[in-house]
Motif scaffolding. Structure first.
Motif, PDB file in Angstrom:
ATOM      1  N   PHE A  76     123.480  21.161-149.325  1.00 32.85           N
ATOM      2  CA  PHE A  76     124.746  22.044-149.216  1.00 32.85           C
ATOM      3  C   PHE A  76     125.655  21.165-148.492  1.00 32.85           C
ATOM      4  N   TRP A  77     125.472  20.510-147.567  1.00 31.99           N
ATOM      5  CA  TRP A  77     126.377  19.611-146.722  1.00 31.99           C
ATOM      6  C   TRP A  77     126.323  18.122-147.026  1.00 31.99           C
ATOM      7  N   ALA A  78     125.803  17.598-148.276  1.00 29.22           N
ATOM      8  CA  ALA A  78     125.770  16.482-148.530  1.00 29.22           C
ATOM      9  C   ALA A  78     127.175  15.891-148.733  1.00 29.22           C
ATOM     10  N   ALA A  79     127.513  14.850-148.282  1.00 29.47           N
ATOM     11  CA  ALA A  79     128.910  14.045-148.534  1.00 29.47           C
ATOM     12  C   ALA A  79     128.898  13.606-150.062  1.00 29.47           C
ATOM     13  N   TRP A 101     125.249  28.877-155.099  1.00 30.64           N
ATOM     14  CA  TRP A 101     124.821  28.381-156.525  1.00 30.64           C
ATOM     15  C   TRP A 101     123.234  28.026-156.267  1.00 30.64           C
ATOM     16  N   GLY A 102     123.105  27.526-155.128  1.00 30.32           N
ATOM     17  CA  GLY A 102     121.578  27.195-154.768  1.00 30.32           C
ATOM     18  C   GLY A 102     120.913  28.498-154.943  1.00 30.32           C
ATOM     19  N   PHE A 106     117.478  29.526-156.889  1.00 33.58           N
ATOM     20  CA  PHE A 106     116.251  30.104-156.567  1.00 33.58           C
ATOM     21  C   PHE A 106     116.091  31.266-156.942  1.00 33.58           C
ATOM     22  N   GLU A 107     116.923  32.373-156.940  1.00 28.12           N
ATOM     23  CA  GLU A 107     116.659  33.687-157.259  1.00 28.12           C
ATOM     24  C   GLU A 107     116.319  33.632-159.020  1.00 28.12           C
ATOM     25  N   ILE A 119     115.846  33.476-150.360  1.00 28.95           N
ATOM     26  CA  ILE A 119     116.642  33.808-149.463  1.00 28.95           C
ATOM     27  C   ILE A 119     116.120  32.832-148.124  1.00 28.95           C
ATOM     28  N   GLU A 120     114.779  32.536-148.127  1.00 29.72           N
ATOM     29  CA  GLU A 120     114.198  31.550-147.423  1.00 29.72           C
ATOM     30  C   GLU A 120     114.834  30.225-147.595  1.00 29.72           C
ATOM     31  N   LEU A 121     114.823  29.827-148.847  1.00 32.32           N
ATOM     32  CA  LEU A 121     115.099  28.387-149.110  1.00 32.32           C
ATOM     33  C   LEU A 121     116.763  28.376-148.917  1.00 32.32           C
ATOM     34  N   ALA A 122     117.601  29.197-149.325  1.00 32.31           N
ATOM     35  CA  ALA A 122     118.922  29.131-149.156  1.00 32.31           C
ATOM     36  C   ALA A 122     119.239  29.322-147.625  1.00 32.31           C
ATOM     37  N   GLY A 123     118.395  29.891-146.895  1.00 25.14           N
ATOM     38  CA  GLY A 123     118.839  29.734-145.365  1.00 25.14           C
ATOM     39  C   GLY A 123     120.042  30.817-145.115  1.00 25.14           C
TER      40      GLY A 123
END
Length: 307
Positions: A76-79, A101-102, A106-107, A119-123
């Motif tokens: 999510f935060w990758a440059a 999108w992630g 996962f859904e 939900i757990e994976l996406a945080g």
């Protein structure tokens, strides 16, 4: 066979074979996510999710059982590199879109049979930045007030023309560069010149406003000169003059100081309508923006709600 049935069969086939590898599931899940969106949004989300799968594999995940929330957060935060090849930290809006999108990915994987908790994976959702109010689109009432006050009294001034071009998506610099040949009232279009040259539609109100201004000119405008500003001004000063005039319209309409309402709000209002009818890519093109992320942030776009 309906696409939904084909996807369900593909997931069932993978489970029956006991294949939970990311490599095998990637094309199936991407197709399922894309089916939930408009074509333009699906193309961008698919490209980003391919990068997500590559990132997960690079972090050591071979199958769904190996994927962790920490891995997802890193993506999510990758440059990412800019056009010059320099790596830059991503904006919050980009990280928010990646998480959305992630989560969708996962859904869909869980719906097709993967034993994961989306939900757990996406945080937790990534909050919007606080501390400042950017320009926002106008409400219908605010837009109507500006259109009413674009003309002062009986005198039809250039500020009516400036407001019309702003509603048509022109920046202050583009308005300063506008010439008479750039406007085609019969086709209801205007050609905007500058670094993001493009042709934008003129809505009914903008077309009528420009026509009214032209009719009220005692002499035809010089086709080779600027239409909205004095010819002796530098481009920077001319653009500033346009911004000042738009500010006076906001003031006369009683909107000066209203949170989120700036001269840019006029452009964003029309872009919001284009987003609803034609999608995010067309809205970005209308604004002359090369960034779907910044356009989405400016218009409050969330593919889960609007895409």
């Amino acid at each position: 066979m309906p696409a939904s049935v084909q996807l369900a069969l593909a997931g069932w086939t993978l489970m029956l074979a006991g294949d939970y590898s990311l490599e095998a599931w990637e094309p199936v899940v991407l197709k399922a996510v894309g089916a939930r969106m408009r074509a333009r949004t699906a193309a961008k989300s698919t490209a980003e999710l391919r990068r997500m799968f590559a990132s997960l594999r690079a972090q050591g995940a071979e199958g769904w059982d190996d994927v962790t929330p920490e891995m997802a957060q890193r993506w999510f935060w990758a440059a990412r590199p800019d056009r010059g090849g320099r790596w830059k930290e991503v904006a919050i809006s980009t990280a928010r879109n990646r998480r959305c999108w992630g989560l969708a990915c996962f859904e869909e994987a869980a719906r097709l049979g993967a034993s994961i908790d989306p939900i757990e994976l996406a945080g937790e959702p990534i909050p919007r930045p606080t501390g400042f109010v950017s320009a926002r689109p106008l409400s219908p009432t605010e837009l109507q007030r500006i259109q009413v006050h674009a003309q002062t009294g009986l005198f039809v001034s250039r500020r009516l023309l400036i407001v019309a071009l702003s509603v048509a998506g022109a920046t202050a610099t583009e308005i300063a560069l506008a010439r008479l040949p750039d406007i085609d009232l019969d086709a209801c279009k205007v050609t905007l010149r500058g670094t993001a040259a493009r042709t934008n539609p003129l809505g009914a109100w903008a077309t009528g406003a420009i026509r009214k201004w032209l009719i009220n000119q005692s002499d035809p405008p010089d086709p080779n000169g600027p239409l909205c500003v004095s010819a002796d001004l530098s481009l920077d000063r001319a653009a500033h003059s346009v911004t000042v005039r738009l500010g006076s319209v906001l003031r006369d309409a009683g909107l000066k100081g209203t949170p989120g309402v700036t001269a840019r709000s006029l452009r964003l209002t029309t872009a919001r309508d284009i987003l609803k009818s034609d999608g995010l890519a067309e809205a970005a093109r209308f604004l002359g923006s090369s960034s779907l992320d910044s356009t989405a942030a400016a218009l409050g776009f969330d593919w889960r709600r609007d895409g």
